[in-house]
Design a protein around this motif. Structure first.
Motif, PDB file in Angstrom:
ATOM      1  N   THR A 227      31.458  33.696  33.741  1.00 37.30           N
ATOM      2  CA  THR A 227      30.750  33.160  34.908  1.00 37.30           C
ATOM      3  C   THR A 227      31.684  33.058  36.115  1.00 37.30           C
ATOM      4  OG1 THR A 227      31.243  30.947  34.091  1.00 37.30           O
ATOM      5  CG2 THR A 227      29.069  31.849  33.558  1.00 37.30           C
ATOM      6  N   ARG A 228      32.993  33.034  35.857  1.00 42.39           N
ATOM      7  CA  ARG A 228      33.955  33.014  36.974  1.00 42.39           C
ATOM      8  C   ARG A 228      35.096  33.991  36.690  1.00 42.39           C
ATOM      9  NH1 ARG A 228      33.320  27.388  37.045  1.00 42.39           N
ATOM     10  NH2 ARG A 228      35.421  26.991  36.304  1.00 42.39           N
TER      11      ARG A 228
ATOM     12  N   ARG B  65      30.334  37.778  28.526  1.00 45.41           N
ATOM     13  CA  ARG B  65      30.081  37.530  29.951  1.00 45.41           C
ATOM     14  C   ARG B  65      31.039  36.481  30.459  1.00 45.41           C
ATOM     15  NH1 ARG B  65      26.100  35.063  32.325  1.00 45.41           N
ATOM     16  NH2 ARG B  65      25.337  33.965  30.513  1.00 45.41           N
TER      17      ARG B  65
ATOM     18  N   THR C 165      33.882  30.844  31.281  1.00 44.92           N
ATOM     19  CA  THR C 165      34.205  30.941  32.717  1.00 44.92           C
ATOM     20  C   THR C 165      35.020  32.208  32.937  1.00 44.92           C
ATOM     21  OG1 THR C 165      36.122  29.549  32.239  1.00 44.92           O
ATOM     22  CG2 THR C 165      34.170  28.467  33.179  1.00 44.92           C
TER      23      THR C 165
END
Ligand code: BTN
Length: 307
Positions: free
Chosen positions: A107-108, A105, A81
């Protein structure tokens, strides 16, 4: 065994006789083959030809073994996240000073002032857990230090003319290159942990969320190793932490890199807007702004816009 094995294979540049590896690593052939299989399973390509081993391909992934001496404190995740969430959890579980959560990466991904931080593949996203023995009012020192160390590193390693924008953005004439976010947890008047999250646009092409964002690749036309960048940053940052306690030196270095001084600025905080001429940053990291009526306002937090 992986860090040493990679170090040997890289230093030989070409083919390394198996006997030499077994001797230098002081291990059995089974152990060596296991380590090779582990690395090959993680995107490396190490091949055996005529009894000689060769490293022919390696991923740019910040696996813990890519950080000799830090293997136990690097927590790598392909996706999460936000590394701020991971670092907070690590800190609450009692991880040591300078533990790092790093992800390919997010996601948030979070930015300052509740903004999102676009976190596509190719960027470098990490959060360091610091445990300084200092009162919370001194916490801001570390974000200033991080921005100075990072700017110096990007100048040297990538030859980018990067500066800082108050409080801790790294910017170039073409746009924002990196951002820094800090979160602090205090207990009985002391810093329990201070987490510093850094997002650097390295090999990605930032779009959408950040206006006028650029990456190292867009600026230089080249790809850079995120792993090498992180390794070098951590080494330099740690060295500076142990080196000098003279924080004024950090502020004066920051000022030399500053794009937000001696110009008209607009600072937007959660509950007010300050507009005026920015002419200094004080010893607490506050931006010193002269307002239209000549009075001085010192701003501690906020978003700075050049007007
Ligand atoms: C900003 O300029 O607004 C600060 C951006 C900070 C982004 C980094 S990426 C790693 C860490 N994890 C997050 O979710 N945010 C920080």
């Amino acid at each position: 065994m992986e860090p040493k094995l990679l170090q040997i294979l890289r230093s030989k540049g070409g083919n390394t006789p198996e006997q030499e590896l077994l001797k230098e690593l002081a291990c059995t052939r089974d152990m060596l083959l296991n380590a090779m299989a582990n690395l090959n399973g993680h995107g490396y390509k190490i091949i055996l030809e005529n009894q000689k081993w060769e490293l022919v391909q390696e991923p740019d992934t910040p696996f813990p073994w890519e950080f000799p001496g830090r293997q136990n404190t690097i927590h790598y995740l392909p996706v999460t996240t936000s590394t701020m969430d991971v670092a907070r959890q690590l800190a609450k579980e009692g991880c040591p000073h300078l533990a790092v959560a790093v992800a390919d990466r997010q996601t948030r991904g979070r930015g300052r002032m509740d903004r999102r931080w676009a976190s596509d593949h190719g960027g470098l996203y990490f959060t360091m857990v610091l445990r300084p023995d200092l009162p919370p009012s001194d916490g801001f020192r570390f974000t200033f230090l991080a921005s100075v160390v990072l700017a110096d590193l990007l100048k040297k390693l990538c030859r980018i003319d990067v500066g800082v924008k108050w409080p801790n953005d790294l910017i170039t004439g073409q746009g924002k290159l990196a951002g820094i976010l800090s979160e602090m947890h205090t207990t009985s008047g002391n810093i329990d942990f201070l987490n510093i999250g850094i997002g650097i646009n390295v090999n990605n092409t930032p779009t959408g969320l950040e206006t006028r964002a650029v990456s190292v690749k867009m600026l230089t036309g080249r790809k850079f190793s995120r792993t090498a960048l992180l390794r070098e940053f951590l080494d330099r940052f740690e060295k500076e932490l142990h080196g000098s306690n003279d924080f004024n030196d950090v502020i004066s270095r920051w000022k030399k890199l500053a794009h937000s001084l001696n110009r008209q600025v607009k600072i937007v905080t959660r509950n007010k807007i300050v507009e005026g001429f920015a002419h200094d940053v004080d010893e607490h990291g506050s931006l010193v702004v002269r307002l239209a009526d000549g009075t001085i306002s010192k701003v501690r937090h906020g978003d700075c816009f050049h007007v």
